[in-house]
Every structure is written in structure tokens, then in C-alpha cells.
Design a protein around this motif. Structure first.
Motif, PDB file in Angstrom:
ATOM      1  N   TYR A 108       0.900  -1.087   0.005  1.00 43.92           N
ATOM      2  CA  TYR A 108       0.106  -0.067  -0.033  1.00 43.92           C
ATOM      3  C   TYR A 108       0.914   1.447  -0.041  1.00 43.92           C
ATOM      4  O   TYR A 108       0.434   2.553   0.421  1.00 43.92           O
ATOM      5  CB  TYR A 108      -0.817   0.066   1.123  1.00 43.92           C
ATOM      6  CG  TYR A 108      -1.860  -1.095   1.192  1.00 43.92           C
ATOM      7  CD1 TYR A 108      -3.066  -0.983   0.588  1.00 43.92           C
ATOM      8  CD2 TYR A 108      -1.630  -2.470   2.072  1.00 43.92           C
ATOM      9  CE1 TYR A 108      -3.886  -2.192   0.713  1.00 43.92           C
ATOM     10  CE2 TYR A 108      -2.555  -3.325   1.951  1.00 43.92           C
ATOM     11  CZ  TYR A 108      -3.826  -3.149   1.562  1.00 43.92           C
ATOM     12  OH  TYR A 108      -4.478  -4.271   1.361  1.00 43.92           O
ATOM     13  N   GLY A 109       2.146   1.064  -0.387  1.00 46.55           N
ATOM     14  CA  GLY A 109       2.694   2.207  -0.334  1.00 46.55           C
ATOM     15  C   GLY A 109       3.585   2.710   0.955  1.00 46.55           C
ATOM     16  O   GLY A 109       4.274   3.723   1.059  1.00 46.55           O
ATOM     17  N   VAL A 110       3.372   1.739   1.849  1.00 47.41           N
ATOM     18  CA  VAL A 110       3.820   1.957   3.295  1.00 47.41           C
ATOM     19  C   VAL A 110       4.722   0.985   3.925  1.00 47.41           C
ATOM     20  O   VAL A 110       4.389  -0.328   3.289  1.00 47.41           O
ATOM     21  CB  VAL A 110       2.688   2.538   4.252  1.00 47.41           C
ATOM     22  CG1 VAL A 110       2.076   3.744   3.847  1.00 47.41           C
ATOM     23  CG2 VAL A 110       1.679   1.382   4.439  1.00 47.41           C
ATOM     24  N   LEU A 111       5.404   1.163   5.121  1.00 55.82           N
ATOM     25  CA  LEU A 111       6.148   0.160   5.582  1.00 55.82           C
ATOM     26  C   LEU A 111       5.404  -0.759   6.427  1.00 55.82           C
ATOM     27  O   LEU A 111       4.420  -0.264   7.058  1.00 55.82           O
ATOM     28  CB  LEU A 111       7.111   0.853   6.502  1.00 55.82           C
ATOM     29  CG  LEU A 111       8.103  -0.277   7.353  1.00 55.82           C
ATOM     30  CD1 LEU A 111       9.058  -0.951   6.418  1.00 55.82           C
ATOM     31  CD2 LEU A 111       8.736   0.556   8.266  1.00 55.82           C
ATOM     32  N   VAL A 112       5.341  -2.028   5.884  1.00 62.69           N
ATOM     33  CA  VAL A 112       4.243  -3.016   6.829  1.00 62.69           C
ATOM     34  C   VAL A 112       4.997  -4.006   7.370  1.00 62.69           C
ATOM     35  O   VAL A 112       4.422  -4.939   8.330  1.00 62.69           O
ATOM     36  CB  VAL A 112       3.339  -3.775   5.835  1.00 62.69           C
ATOM     37  CG1 VAL A 112       2.215  -2.605   5.342  1.00 62.69           C
ATOM     38  CG2 VAL A 112       4.002  -4.478   4.674  1.00 62.69           C
ATOM     39  N   GLY A 113       6.463  -4.003   7.457  1.00 61.61           N
ATOM     40  CA  GLY A 113       7.055  -5.081   8.163  1.00 61.61           C
ATOM     41  C   GLY A 113       8.665  -5.103   7.642  1.00 61.61           C
ATOM     42  O   GLY A 113       9.148  -4.089   6.785  1.00 61.61           O
ATOM     43  N   LYS A 114       9.512  -5.842   8.461  1.00 55.75           N
ATOM     44  CA  LYS A 114      10.905  -5.992   7.968  1.00 55.75           C
ATOM     45  C   LYS A 114      11.259  -7.641   8.009  1.00 55.75           C
ATOM     46  O   LYS A 114      10.643  -8.276   8.555  1.00 55.75           O
ATOM     47  CB  LYS A 114      11.842  -5.470   8.974  1.00 55.75           C
ATOM     48  CG  LYS A 114      12.075  -3.865   8.940  1.00 55.75           C
ATOM     49  CD  LYS A 114      12.910  -3.258   9.696  1.00 55.75           C
ATOM     50  CE  LYS A 114      13.006  -1.692   9.808  1.00 55.75           C
ATOM     51  NZ  LYS A 114      13.609  -1.170   8.441  1.00 55.75           N
TER      52      LYS A 114
END
Length: 557
Positions: free
Chosen positions: A67-73
């Protein structure tokens, strides 16, 4: 959203151009060749529908973006074409700070709806109900038994009971037992569901029902909890779908009648609905209490029955946006459809409520930037930080929000779940941020601090004024509400076909390419207008799914 399937059914999707993972729209097997915008890769293992696979090699610590955002590493090496799983990803989200106002939005064309109306119950405070209920509620759990006695006395006799139709099946089981049938024979018996008995004809045809609400609060907890309970109950008593109420109090509890009356006045200074308030310790015997409750409630019902539906503009709708039993398709089908509908309603002058603050983790920057002014943005940021800090203090931050069902169906970090859940809020500016259990007072998009627990959140949204709730689900959730119709929307066609007894609308059509998100939103809005007018009863209403759980301001995700 992008995919590179030039012919045939769409099998995978990139939600945002910046994403480094793709979403499988159908089960994909190991060895499947993927050609995405010139990027050639081969799946290194099976990838189930709703799950994700990497567009590039990801080393431990690398960002994973959806979604264009950081969601995890990445917590372990994920090879190009490898599935993203709980074993190789950990929750991560961007920090947030007070930014610039970004209140520009895509206002959809709503000319076709500008003059449409629904048939609602007009209240003295200017609000319009989509139903007409009488409430019977306790101020403290000690009165729950008396509430149930009133329910037994009133519901069937006045024609408001919902026969379940399983009594004959129990008779069959009893007969089998009495004739010596074994446990195995009973377990293998084919019980035929009998038609529901016709209920008594309603004595008061303009009243949709009497709702008897019980809870476990009011005393023995903190004063903060009892005050919040009074605010919640005041939200229901002043709700546009409620014609009047009977309130039973013991007398000595934290949640005093005076506090409830103050909360009612806060929400409606000119409150004039029929309201019966009785205190058991003051009246003496239980018999006196119940006799008086029956007489005064019946008199109130006679008044409530005088209300009739009249045309109302769509600006009088207040829609609660909710999700429960979410899956990997929620954020690309049903939730964006609700987001488009949300923007439509805002453009028409209506109100929408986006709640479930643990499911806004990771999109705080976007939501705070969309707030109309800095004080509103700061209120949102403060509530998010305070809520998460309290959760972490109890050993469970927002990262623990996804349920086993969420994880099984592709929502494997809270940030992935949140990024999809936030799509229900569309693109319009945030006009207000409310702390539980405050009331909506401004048209437009309102953020309401609630837990992610769907029943607690739905309970709170209705207390804040939602006269219809739109509830998306990917796994199948029966959640309803005592006074507001809850419309259940499936994210996928398999669920819609498997659980037709609780699901109203299918948005799997979006995944299958049968309709666009705007087309689905218009279809849902047309359904909402019929529900708000009383022409259609959603499945939760038909089933009598009257879920009501006040939020105790401890930690509930």
C-alpha cells in the motif's frame, strides 16, 4: 493497483507502485513463472491466495512495503519469488509526527444521489433514525436478571420475539433418548430443521422492537469505566434509532443515574424522549420494581408507536465503518469499496465513522496529515501513542492485533492489516477525532478511538451516532447490533457463497474483475438506502444478532 496478466484471469496484484511484494489472487504453485513489468521471477514455493511473494531478494532487516507504506521487515532471507510468511517477516511501521495539512481529496460525482432520500424517523434534535426501537437497560450488572425477566414478560406477548424453530429438534432428541437410542445413533441422526413458528402479531406496528441490553459493568471497576459506561448508554438512549428507554438501577453502584442524566444532557440538551428510570433500593421489593417497569414501559411504547417514517436527505445518514474476520482481500476489495462510498456520503453532506485505532497502526502519518487542523491531528496522534503505550505496558502492543484467522488468510503483521483496514476511510479530510464514547457532531469523516475488537468497536460506533454500520469480513463474522442495522459485506465470493445466512453483499466481484470499486460502492449505497428506509432487513437483523459489549478502558486490541 497494477498487474501484468495481459490475458486471462488476474492471478496477482501490486497494490501500490512502490510495493516490493505482490498479492496472489488465486492459489499459485511452486515453479509458476511470473513476468511483472519486465521483472521475471519463479515462485520458490506454493503461495496461497491472499498471501504475498517477494519481487526481489530481501535480506534480514530489509523493509517490506505494501500500500506504499512500511508494513514489516524481513526477519530472514526471502528470495525473489519467495512467499512472505510469519517465519520471515516481523511487524514494523513508520514513526509519525505533526506534518503539513493534506486535505485535498478526490470528491466523487454524486449528482445521481443529490436528491435521493430515505424513509426515516425524524427526532426532535434534528437527527433521523433508520429504525425505531425501545431500550431496556441496566446501569449495573446487578440488574441483568431483572432485565431478562422483563424480556420474558414483554417480547413474545407484544410480538417482538424471534422464534428460532429448533424446539422440535430438541423434542426429537428427547424422544430418541427416552426410547433407548445410543449415543452413536443420536449423533448420526438426521435432524430436520422445522419452519419457524409465526410470532405474535406486533401490537405496536411502528416500533421495530424492544431491545434488552445487559453488560458486566457499572460497579466494582474504576470510576473511569463506570463514567464511560454512562456515556455509552447515553449515546444509545439519545440515538436517532431509539424512541425511548427504560433504565434499571440498583442504587449504590458507581454508575449513578445522575451521571447518566448528565451524559444525556451533554449529547442532547433538549432531550424529550420518553425515559423511565427506576431504582430498586429506593422502591423496595423486586415485585414493585418490575410492576412499575412494566406499566411505565408499556406507556412509553404507546408514545413511541406514534412515530412514523418520513423522507429524509442522505445527509442524515451516519455510517459506521467496521471490519472483522479480515483476510488478505479485505484491503483490495470490500474496504476500498467502503472508502469510495465514504467519500460519496461525505460529498452528500453525511457523516462516517472510522474506528479501530489498533488497525490504523502504520498509517498514522497519512491520517494525521488529513486532519483539518493541527489540534485535531495532535488529538489523533496522542490517542494513538497513549493507547499503544498502555497496550505495551500490559505486554501487548499493536503488533499483537492480528488474530490467528487474520494470519492464516494473509494478514501476517498489524501494519499489513492496518494499511488495508484504513482504506474504509476513503480520501476525504478528517473533520474530527473522538475519544470513546464521544458523539459525532460534524458531517464528514470522523475518527473514533475504539479497540479493533469488532463487537466492542461496533457497539461504540453506534453510541457515537452511526445509524447504519457497514461491516466487511473475509472469514465470516456474524456481528450485529441491537439498534443499528449492520450490513455484512464479503471480501471474496467463496465466503459469500459459503455463509449466505450472515452475509448480505459480495465484493469478491472486484477481485474477479466483474465490477470496479466505484460500481461496487454505488451498489452498496443503494442497498444502504433500502436498509435505512426499512425496505430490507440485513441478515444480522433477521437473526436477532444483538451484540453489545461496552469497552472497558483497559487493553483490548
Amino acid at each position: 493497483m497494477e498487474n501484468s496478466n495481459s490475458t486471462g484471469p488476474v492471478k496477482y496484484l501490486q497494490i501500490h507502485p512502490a510495493d516490493n511484494v505482490l498479492v496472489a489472487l488465486t492459489d499459485l504453485s511452486q515453479g509458476t513463472m511470473i513476468d511483472f513489468n519486465g521483472n521475471h521471477l519463479t515462485l520458490t514455493g506454493n503461495v496461497a491466495a491472499k498471501h504475498k511473494f517477494a519481487l526481489q531478494d530481501l535480506a534480514p532487516g530489509d523493509d517490506i512495503t505494501m500500500y506504499g507504506v512500511l508494513v514489516g521487515k524481513a526477519s530472514a532471507l526471502i528470495e525473489k519469488g519467495g512467499a512472505v510468511t510469519v517465519d520471515n517477516i516481523k511487524h514494523a511501521s513508520e514513526d509519525f509526527r505533526l506534518g503539513n495539512r493534506k486535505t485535498e481529496w478526490h470528491q466523487p460525482d454524486v449528482n445521481a444521489y443529490a436528491h435521493k432520500t430515505f424513509m426515516g424517523f425524524h427526532r426532535a434534535d434534528g437527527s433521523v433514525g433508520t429504525s425505531n426501537y425501545w431500550l431496556v437497560i441496566p446501569l449495573v450488572f446487578c440488574e441483568n436478571r431483572n432485565i431478562n425477566v422483563l424480556k420474558e414478560a414483554l417480547s413474545a406477548k407484544l410480538g417482538f420475539a424471534k422464534p428460532r424453530g429448533y424446539e422440535n429438534e430438541v423434542d426429537s432428541l428427547v424422544q430418541m433418548y427416552q426410547t433407548g437410542k445410543s449415543v452413536e445413533e443420536i449423533l448420526n441422526a438426521d435432524l430436520q430443521t422445522t419452519p419457524q413458528q409465526q410470532p405474535h402479531k406486533k401490537l405496536f406496528p411502528n416500533i421495530d422492537g424492544i431491545k434488552f441490553l445487559t453488560h458486566e459493568l457499572g460497579c466494582g471497576g474504576t470510576r473511569t469505566d463506570s463514567d464511560a459506561l454512562c456515556g455509552l448508554l447515553a449515546g444509545y438512549i439519545t440515538h436517532p434509532n431509539v424512541a425511548g428507554a427504560t433504565v434499571l438501577s440498583l442504587g449504590c453502584q458507581h454508575a449513578q443515574a445522575s451521571i447518566l442524566q448528565a451524559e444525556i444532557a451533554k449529547r442532547d440538551p433538549h432531550f424529550n424522549k420518553p425515559l423511565v428510570m427506576l431504582e430498586q433500593q429506593q422502591m423496595g421489593t423486586e415485585s414493585k420494581l418490575l410492576h412499575e417497569a412494566l406499566k411505565q414501559t408499556f406507556a412509553g411504547l404507546m408514545q413511541a408507536n406514534k412515530e412514523q417514517r418520513q423522507p429524509a436527505p442522505l445527509s442524515k445518514l451516519c455510517i459506521g465503518l467496521e471490519c472483522g474476520g479480515s483476510d488478505g482481500f479485505s484491503g483490495i476489495s470490500a474496504n476500498p469499496a467502503l472508502g469510495y462510498l465514504s467519500d460519496m456520503l461525505v460529498a452528500l453532506g453525511g457523516s462516517v465513522i472510522l474506528a479501530e485505532f489498533p488497525e490504523l497502526c502504520g498509517v498514522e502519518q497519512e491520517m494525521s496529515d488529513r486532519c483539518v487542523d493541527e489540534p485535531t491531528a495532535l488529538q489523533f496522534m496522542n490517542l494513538m501513542r497513549t493507547y499503544n503505550a498502555r497496550a505495551e505496558a500490559d505486554g501487548s502492543g499493536f503488533y499483537a492485533n492480528p488474530s490467528p484467522g487474520n494470519i492464516k488468510d494473509g494478514l501476517i503483521t498489524d501494519a499489513i492489516k492496518s494499511a488495508g483496514a484504513a482504506k474504509k476511510g476513503g480520501t476525504s479530510p478528517v473533520v474530527d477525532v473522538l475519544d470513546y464514547p464521544e458523539k459525532v457532531t460534524r458531517p464528514g469523516l470522523n475518527l473514533l478511538c475504539t479497540p479493533g475488537s469488532d463487537v466492542e468497536s461496533t457497539t461504540a460506533e453506534v453510541a457515537s451516532g452511526a445509524n447504519v454500520v457497514l461491516f466487511t469480513t473475509g472469514l465470516g463474522t456474524p456481528t450485529g447490533n441491537p439498534v443499528a442495522p449492520v450490513v455484512k459485506i464479503a471480501t471474496n465470493t467463496k465466503l459469500f457463497n459459503r455463509m449466505p445466512d450472515i452475509i448480505d453483499i459480495n465484493c469478491g466481484t472486484i477481485i474477479e474483475g466483474q465490477e470496479t470499486i466505484p460500481q461496487a460502492a454505488e451498489r452498496i449505497l443503494n442497498y444502504v438506502i433500502d436498509v435505512a428506509s426499512g425496505y430490507i432487513q440485513p441478515k444480522a437483523v433477521q437473526l436477532g444478532q444483538d451484540d453489545f459489549i461496552p469497552w472497558k478502558r483497559g487493553v483490548s486490541l
